[in-house]
Design a protein around this motif. Sequence first.
Motif, PDB file in Angstrom:
ATOM      1  N   GLU A 136       0.807  -1.225   0.000  1.00 52.00           N
ATOM      2  CA  GLU A 136       0.000   0.000   0.000  1.00 52.00           C
ATOM      3  C   GLU A 136       0.838   1.271   0.000  1.00 52.00           C
ATOM      4  OE1 GLU A 136      -0.737   0.303   4.841  1.00 52.00           O
ATOM      5  OE2 GLU A 136      -2.416  -0.087   3.487  1.00 52.00           O
ATOM      6  N   SER A 137       2.104   1.159   0.385  1.00 50.14           N
ATOM      7  CA  SER A 137       2.963   2.348   0.412  1.00 50.14           C
ATOM      8  C   SER A 137       4.419   1.926   0.324  1.00 50.14           C
ATOM      9  CB  SER A 137       2.748   3.147   1.701  1.00 50.14           C
ATOM     10  OG  SER A 137       3.224   2.409   2.822  1.00 50.14           O
ATOM     11  N   ILE A 138       5.275   2.886   0.009  1.00 52.91           N
ATOM     12  CA  ILE A 138       6.702   2.593  -0.042  1.00 52.91           C
ATOM     13  C   ILE A 138       7.217   2.230   1.347  1.00 52.91           C
ATOM     14  CG2 ILE A 138       8.976   3.643  -0.393  1.00 52.91           C
ATOM     15  CD1 ILE A 138       7.958   4.956  -2.853  1.00 52.91           C
ATOM     16  N   GLU A 139       6.681   2.904   2.373  1.00 50.31           N
ATOM     17  CA  GLU A 139       7.099   2.551   3.736  1.00 50.31           C
ATOM     18  C   GLU A 139       6.821   1.087   4.036  1.00 50.31           C
ATOM     19  OE1 GLU A 139       6.177   7.010   4.434  1.00 50.31           O
ATOM     20  OE2 GLU A 139       5.452   5.414   3.137  1.00 50.31           O
ATOM     21  N   ALA A 140       5.668   0.598   3.601  1.00 49.38           N
ATOM     22  CA  ALA A 140       5.318  -0.804   3.854  1.00 49.38           C
ATOM     23  C   ALA A 140       6.298  -1.737   3.147  1.00 49.38           C
ATOM     24  CB  ALA A 140       3.890  -1.079   3.391  1.00 49.38           C
ATOM     25  N   LEU A 141       6.665  -1.396   1.915  1.00 46.62           N
ATOM     26  CA  LEU A 141       7.631  -2.207   1.172  1.00 46.62           C
ATOM     27  C   LEU A 141       8.997  -2.196   1.854  1.00 46.62           C
ATOM     28  CD1 LEU A 141       8.750  -3.745  -1.322  1.00 46.62           C
ATOM     29  CD2 LEU A 141       9.130  -1.488  -2.371  1.00 46.62           C
ATOM     30  N   LEU A 142       9.484  -1.002   2.195  1.00 46.93           N
ATOM     31  CA  LEU A 142      10.818  -0.892   2.781  1.00 46.93           C
ATOM     32  C   LEU A 142      10.879  -1.554   4.157  1.00 46.93           C
ATOM     33  CD1 LEU A 142      11.748   2.768   1.728  1.00 46.93           C
ATOM     34  CD2 LEU A 142      12.107   0.617   0.497  1.00 46.93           C
ATOM     35  N   ASP A 143       9.802  -1.463   4.906  1.00 46.87           N
ATOM     36  CA  ASP A 143       9.749  -2.151   6.196  1.00 46.87           C
ATOM     37  C   ASP A 143       9.810  -3.665   5.994  1.00 46.87           C
ATOM     38  OD1 ASP A 143       9.259  -2.250   9.145  1.00 46.87           O
ATOM     39  OD2 ASP A 143       7.403  -3.219   8.498  1.00 46.87           O
ATOM     40  N   ASP A 144       9.122  -4.153   4.974  1.00 45.37           N
ATOM     41  CA  ASP A 144       9.142  -5.585   4.662  1.00 45.37           C
ATOM     42  C   ASP A 144      10.557  -6.034   4.282  1.00 45.37           C
ATOM     43  OD1 ASP A 144       7.466  -8.106   3.961  1.00 45.37           O
ATOM     44  OD2 ASP A 144       8.675  -7.775   2.164  1.00 45.37           O
ATOM     45  N   ILE A 145      11.255  -5.202   3.510  1.00 38.84           N
ATOM     46  CA  ILE A 145      12.632  -5.523   3.120  1.00 38.84           C
ATOM     47  C   ILE A 145      13.532  -5.576   4.355  1.00 38.84           C
ATOM     48  CG2 ILE A 145      14.670  -4.675   1.884  1.00 38.84           C
ATOM     49  CD1 ILE A 145      12.676  -3.429  -0.157  1.00 38.84           C
ATOM     50  N   SER A 146      13.408  -4.564   5.210  1.00 37.32           N
ATOM     51  CA  SER A 146      14.251  -4.507   6.408  1.00 37.32           C
ATOM     52  C   SER A 146      14.007  -5.700   7.328  1.00 37.32           C
ATOM     53  CB  SER A 146      13.997  -3.202   7.172  1.00 37.32           C
ATOM     54  OG  SER A 146      14.475  -2.087   6.446  1.00 37.32           O
ATOM     55  N   GLN A 147      12.735  -6.003   7.551  1.00 35.43           N
ATOM     56  CA  GLN A 147      12.404  -7.050   8.518  1.00 35.43           C
ATOM     57  C   GLN A 147      12.587  -8.457   7.961  1.00 35.43           C
ATOM     58  OE1 GLN A 147      11.713  -6.222  11.690  1.00 35.43           O
ATOM     59  NE2 GLN A 147      11.946  -4.073  11.100  1.00 35.43           N
ATOM     60  N   ASN A 148      12.181  -8.681   6.714  1.00 35.30           N
ATOM     61  CA  ASN A 148      12.172 -10.044   6.173  1.00 35.30           C
ATOM     62  C   ASN A 148      13.384 -10.384   5.309  1.00 35.30           C
ATOM     63  OD1 ASN A 148       9.639 -10.665   7.385  1.00 35.30           O
ATOM     64  ND2 ASN A 148       8.613  -9.499   5.779  1.00 35.30           N
ATOM     65  N   ASP A 149      13.805  -9.457   4.450  1.00 39.62           N
ATOM     66  CA  ASP A 149      14.970  -9.739   3.599  1.00 39.62           C
ATOM     67  C   ASP A 149      16.284  -9.552   4.355  1.00 39.62           C
ATOM     68  OD1 ASP A 149      13.335 -10.275   1.448  1.00 39.62           O
ATOM     69  OD2 ASP A 149      13.454  -8.257   0.631  1.00 39.62           O
ATOM     70  N   LEU A 150      16.355  -8.483   5.150  1.00 37.46           N
ATOM     71  CA  LEU A 150      17.603  -8.146   5.828  1.00 37.46           C
ATOM     72  C   LEU A 150      17.627  -8.573   7.291  1.00 37.46           C
ATOM     73  CD1 LEU A 150      18.100  -4.599   4.257  1.00 37.46           C
ATOM     74  CD2 LEU A 150      19.097  -6.769   3.521  1.00 37.46           C
ATOM     75  N   LYS A 151      16.519  -9.154   7.749  1.00 36.01           N
ATOM     76  CA  LYS A 151      16.431  -9.720   9.105  1.00 36.01           C
ATOM     77  C   LYS A 151      16.782  -8.712  10.197  1.00 36.01           C
ATOM     78  CE  LYS A 151      15.552 -13.589   7.028  1.00 36.01           C
ATOM     79  NZ  LYS A 151      14.136 -14.000   6.872  1.00 36.01           N
ATOM     80  N   SER A 152      16.326  -7.487  10.026  1.00 34.02           N
ATOM     81  CA  SER A 152      16.569  -6.471  11.049  1.00 34.02           C
ATOM     82  C   SER A 152      15.783  -6.807  12.311  1.00 34.02           C
ATOM     83  CB  SER A 152      16.144  -5.095  10.532  1.00 34.02           C
ATOM     84  OG  SER A 152      16.219  -4.134  11.566  1.00 34.02           O
TER      85      SER A 152
END
Length: 354
Positions: free
Chosen positions: A231-247
Motif C-alpha cells: 500500500e505504500s513505499i514505507e510498507a515495502l521498505l519495512d518488509d525488506i528490512s524485517q524479512n529480507d535483511l532480518k533487522s
Amino acid sequence: VCAIEGCTYKLQLEMVEMDANVLAMTFISGSLENDSMIFAPIPNLIFTRDVGITINNHILLNKPAKKARNRETLLMRYIFFNHEIFKEYRDKVLEIPDPIQHFLRPGEEDDHRTTLEGGDVMMVSPNHVLIGCSERTSAYGANEAIKLLFENNVVEKVTVVKIPNKRDFMHIDTVFTQVKRNVWTLLSSISKYQPLNPLEPINFLIASDNKETTEIIQFNKRFPEVPKSFESIEALLDDISQNDLKSIEPTKFIYSGNGTFPYDAREQWTDSCNLLALKEGVVLGYDRNDKTIEAFKNNGFAIVKVKDLINDLESGKVNADTITDTLILMPSAELSRARGGFHCMSLPILRDEL
C-alpha cells in the motif's frame, strides 16, 4: 559509434587509425586532438549506474530513454564484453531486448519501447531487486528485465515501484535510498497515501491523476503469476528490512527536508534522497540540504564534512573501519542541478552483504 552519430565514412576511416587512448577520449569528448568537434560530448557518462548495473554475479546492461545516451550504452557494452576485468562474466551479461510489439511500427510509437536506466534498479538484498517505472524506465523495460533476472536465476524477487512520470523524480533513487539495514531516506509526498482534502472543492471538480500515485507490485520467481501489492513505499521498505535483511530493530524513515513543506520537495530536487552507502549506516550526501541534515541529526547520525573527514583519516584520528551512523557531506556545485546524486554517480561492482 560512427553509425549512431551519423559520421561520414571518411571520418570513420580516420578514427580507425587512431591510437586507442586518443580514440577513447574522442568517443567521450566528441572532439579530435585539434579540438574540432565531430559529435556531441557525453557528460552524462558520470551517471555510470544508468548504463549498467551489477546484480550478484550478473551484469544488466540498460537501455537509456534518451537518444543522447546511446553512445554511453554502446561503450559500456564494449567494456563489459571485452575488458579483462569482466572476462569471467561475459556469459553473465544480460541485454534487454525489445518486445515483439515494438517491431510492428519501429520508431513511430513509444508505447512499446523497452527503456531501463540503472537509477531505477536497486539491489536491496542478494535475492531481491527493485525496479522503478518512471520518466526514464518503461513498463516494457521492467517486464523484460524481470524475465531476464528470473530466467537466469539471478534473484528470487523483483518489486516494481511505479512512481509519478515526471522530471522531478526521474528515477526511484531520486526519491528513496537505503541508509542501513533498518533505515531509509525518502520523499514523503510519494511515499505516504495522500487522502483527498474534503475542504478543497477542486478535489471534486477534476478527476484524480493516476500518474501522481505510486504503485508497488512484487513478483516472485516461484509463482510470478500471483504478484503481491504494497500500500505504500514505507510498507515495502519495512518488509525488506524485517524479512529480507532480518533487522531486529524497528524500521526508521528519514524524510527529505525533515518532511516539512516546501523543504521536502526543494531538497529532493537537490538530491536529499539520492545517497550512497559506503558501508552500513555511512552515507554520502550534499551539504546544501539543511533540513534533511537536521533530520539525520534527529535520528542519531553524526554529520561530518568530507574535508574534515579526510584530514581525520590521514592523521589517524579516525579509523574508516570504526565509523558508524554518519552522513558525510560534500559540496554539490552544479551536480545536484542535473539530478546528479551520489547514488546516480556510482557503479558498484562488488557489494558487502549486510
